[in-house]
Design a protein around this motif. Sequence first.
Motif, PDB file in Angstrom:
ATOM      1  N   TYR A  78       0.840  -1.191   0.000  1.00  0.00           N
ATOM      2  CA  TYR A  78       0.000   0.000   0.000  1.00  0.00           C
ATOM      3  C   TYR A  78       0.876   1.241   0.000  1.00  0.00           C
ATOM      4  O   TYR A  78       1.957   1.259   0.616  1.00  0.00           O
ATOM      5  N   ASP A  79       0.395   2.271  -0.682  1.00  0.00           N
ATOM      6  CA  ASP A  79       1.080   3.560  -0.635  1.00  0.00           C
ATOM      7  C   ASP A  79       0.716   4.348   0.617  1.00  0.00           C
ATOM      8  O   ASP A  79       1.530   5.103   1.145  1.00  0.00           O
ATOM      9  N   ARG A  80      -0.508   4.141   1.062  1.00  0.00           N
ATOM     10  CA  ARG A  80      -1.018   4.935   2.186  1.00  0.00           C
ATOM     11  C   ARG A  80      -1.953   4.076   3.024  1.00  0.00           C
ATOM     12  O   ARG A  80      -2.780   3.343   2.493  1.00  0.00           O
ATOM     13  N   VAL A  81      -1.815   4.173   4.343  1.00  0.00           N
ATOM     14  CA  VAL A  81      -2.683   3.465   5.271  1.00  0.00           C
ATOM     15  C   VAL A  81      -3.352   4.494   6.170  1.00  0.00           C
ATOM     16  O   VAL A  81      -2.692   5.352   6.766  1.00  0.00           O
ATOM     17  N   VAL A  82      -4.675   4.410   6.250  1.00  0.00           N
ATOM     18  CA  VAL A  82      -5.460   5.338   7.071  1.00  0.00           C
ATOM     19  C   VAL A  82      -6.083   4.546   8.215  1.00  0.00           C
ATOM     20  O   VAL A  82      -6.793   3.566   7.991  1.00  0.00           O
ATOM     21  N   ASP A  99      -1.514  -2.280  16.671  1.00  0.00           N
ATOM     22  CA  ASP A  99      -0.721  -3.423  16.213  1.00  0.00           C
ATOM     23  C   ASP A  99      -0.638  -3.463  14.692  1.00  0.00           C
ATOM     24  O   ASP A  99       0.424  -3.727  14.114  1.00  0.00           O
ATOM     25  N   ALA A 100      -1.771  -3.215  14.031  1.00  0.00           N
ATOM     26  CA  ALA A 100      -1.787  -3.256  12.570  1.00  0.00           C
ATOM     27  C   ALA A 100      -0.886  -2.169  11.982  1.00  0.00           C
ATOM     28  O   ALA A 100      -0.154  -2.415  11.009  1.00  0.00           O
ATOM     29  N   LEU A 101      -0.907  -0.989  12.548  1.00  0.00           N
ATOM     30  CA  LEU A 101      -0.073   0.101  12.039  1.00  0.00           C
ATOM     31  C   LEU A 101       1.412  -0.244  12.129  1.00  0.00           C
ATOM     32  O   LEU A 101       2.214   0.176  11.283  1.00  0.00           O
ATOM     33  N   ARG A 122       2.703  -3.055  11.632  1.00  0.00           N
ATOM     34  CA  ARG A 122       3.043  -4.161  10.744  1.00  0.00           C
ATOM     35  C   ARG A 122       2.916  -3.807   9.269  1.00  0.00           C
ATOM     36  O   ARG A 122       2.955  -4.683   8.409  1.00  0.00           O
ATOM     37  N   VAL A 123       2.787  -2.536   8.964  1.00  0.00           N
ATOM     38  CA  VAL A 123       2.645  -2.133   7.571  1.00  0.00           C
ATOM     39  C   VAL A 123       3.635  -1.015   7.260  1.00  0.00           C
ATOM     40  O   VAL A 123       3.881  -0.134   8.083  1.00  0.00           O
ATOM     41  N   ASP A 124       4.216  -1.081   6.070  1.00  0.00           N
ATOM     42  CA  ASP A 124       5.194  -0.094   5.627  1.00  0.00           C
ATOM     43  C   ASP A 124       4.555   0.779   4.561  1.00  0.00           C
ATOM     44  O   ASP A 124       4.379   0.360   3.409  1.00  0.00           O
ATOM     45  N   ALA A 125       4.154   1.986   4.960  1.00  0.00           N
ATOM     46  CA  ALA A 125       3.501   2.918   4.043  1.00  0.00           C
ATOM     47  C   ALA A 125       3.414   4.271   4.733  1.00  0.00           C
ATOM     48  O   ALA A 125       3.754   4.407   5.916  1.00  0.00           O
ATOM     49  N   TYR A 126       2.970   5.267   4.000  1.00  0.00           N
ATOM     50  CA  TYR A 126       2.653   6.558   4.621  1.00  0.00           C
ATOM     51  C   TYR A 126       1.382   6.367   5.437  1.00  0.00           C
ATOM     52  O   TYR A 126       0.388   5.838   4.940  1.00  0.00           O
ATOM     53  N   LYS A 127       1.402   6.792   6.694  1.00  0.00           N
ATOM     54  CA  LYS A 127       0.308   6.470   7.614  1.00  0.00           C
ATOM     55  C   LYS A 127      -0.392   7.735   8.093  1.00  0.00           C
ATOM     56  O   LYS A 127       0.249   8.711   8.474  1.00  0.00           O
ATOM     57  N   ASP A 142       2.135   8.413  17.711  1.00  0.00           N
ATOM     58  CA  ASP A 142       3.543   8.047  17.537  1.00  0.00           C
ATOM     59  C   ASP A 142       3.761   7.063  16.396  1.00  0.00           C
ATOM     60  O   ASP A 142       4.909   6.775  16.054  1.00  0.00           O
ATOM     61  N   LEU A 143       2.683   6.566  15.807  1.00  0.00           N
ATOM     62  CA  LEU A 143       2.794   5.533  14.776  1.00  0.00           C
ATOM     63  C   LEU A 143       2.455   6.037  13.389  1.00  0.00           C
ATOM     64  O   LEU A 143       2.521   5.261  12.427  1.00  0.00           O
ATOM     65  N   VAL A 144       2.086   7.304  13.260  1.00  0.00           N
ATOM     66  CA  VAL A 144       1.624   7.810  11.968  1.00  0.00           C
ATOM     67  C   VAL A 144       2.447   9.020  11.532  1.00  0.00           C
ATOM     68  O   VAL A 144       3.108   9.672  12.340  1.00  0.00           O
TER      69      VAL A 144
END
Length: 290
Positions: free
Chosen positions: A77-81, A94-96, A98-103, A116-118
Motif C-alpha cells: 500500500y502507498d497509504r494506510v489510514v 498493532d496493525a499500524l 506491521r505495515v510499511d507505508a505513509y500512515k 507516535d505511529l503515523v
Amino acid sequence: MADTSREIESQPDVWRQGIALADVGRAALAAPGERMLVLGCGTSWFMAQCVAELREAAGLGETDAVCASEFVPRRRYDRVVALTRSGTSTEVLDALQRVDAYKVAVTAVAGQPVDDLVDERILLDFADERSVVQTRFPTTLLAMVRAGFGADLGHLVADGEAALRAPLPTDPAGIEHLVFLGTGWTVGLAHEAALKVREAAQAWSESYPAMDYRHGPVAVAGTKSLVWSFGGTPAELDDTVRGAGATPYRDDRDPLAQLVLAQRFAVALAAHKGLDPDRPRLLTRSVILR
C-alpha cells in the motif's frame, strides 16, 4: 439529557465543522492514484468500508477496508489510514506497526499512542463523545470525507435537522427484529445502524447489501421485523419485505441523516426495554488488550 441522546442531537452542528475541513480531508485521504488501506475496529471498520467505497467511486484509486484485528500484510500500500476515535485501540495500533507505508490517523483525541505511529493526523476533537456508543464522530468523519471527495453536501445539515424532528418509523414497542440494508457506500452505514441497535438496546439486528437480502436473510423476517433501507436501494425490495409480513422503511433524506434517525430509534428501543444507552452492556470506549 443522556450523553448519547445529546450527542445524537448535536450532529448537524458538528457536521458543519467537518464539512469545513474538506480540504484537510482531501489532502490526507484522497491521494489520487495511490493504493490505500483503511483500517478500523467496530464502528470505525464500518466507516472504513464507507470511505473505501466512496474513494473508489470518486475515481481516486484502489482502496481496501480491513478490520484491524484481521489485518495481514499481504500486499503493498502507498497509504494506510487508521480510523480510531480514541487513538488507543490495541488492534489498530498493532496493525499500524506491521505495515510499511505513509500512515494517517483520523481520531478525536490528541496525545494518544496512535500519534507516535503515523506520519499525519486529522483531529476531529470537536466531534469527540462522552458516550461509549459512537454517533457523531463517525458521521462527522464521513461528512468531511464526502465533502473532500467532491460531493455536494449543501442539503446535509438541513436533512440532519429534519431527522431529529421526524417521527420514528414505527413504535419500538412493536419491534423485536431490525434489518438494515444498503448499497454502495451505504452498506457500511447499514452495518453501523445494526451495531447501534445491538450496543444501545441489546436487540436483534442484522445488516446486508440490499440485493443480498433475498438470498436467505428474508427467511427470518416476520410481523415484528422492521427492514430499513439506506440510500438508493431498489424499491421493489419493499414488496419482498411486506410479503414476509415485515414492515419496510425508507426515506429520501441524505443517508447520514437516515442514520441519525436509526440512532434515535436505537435509543428509543433501549428506553422501551428499560436500558441505559450510556452504559451499554460489556462495552468500553476503547478495547485495550493486555
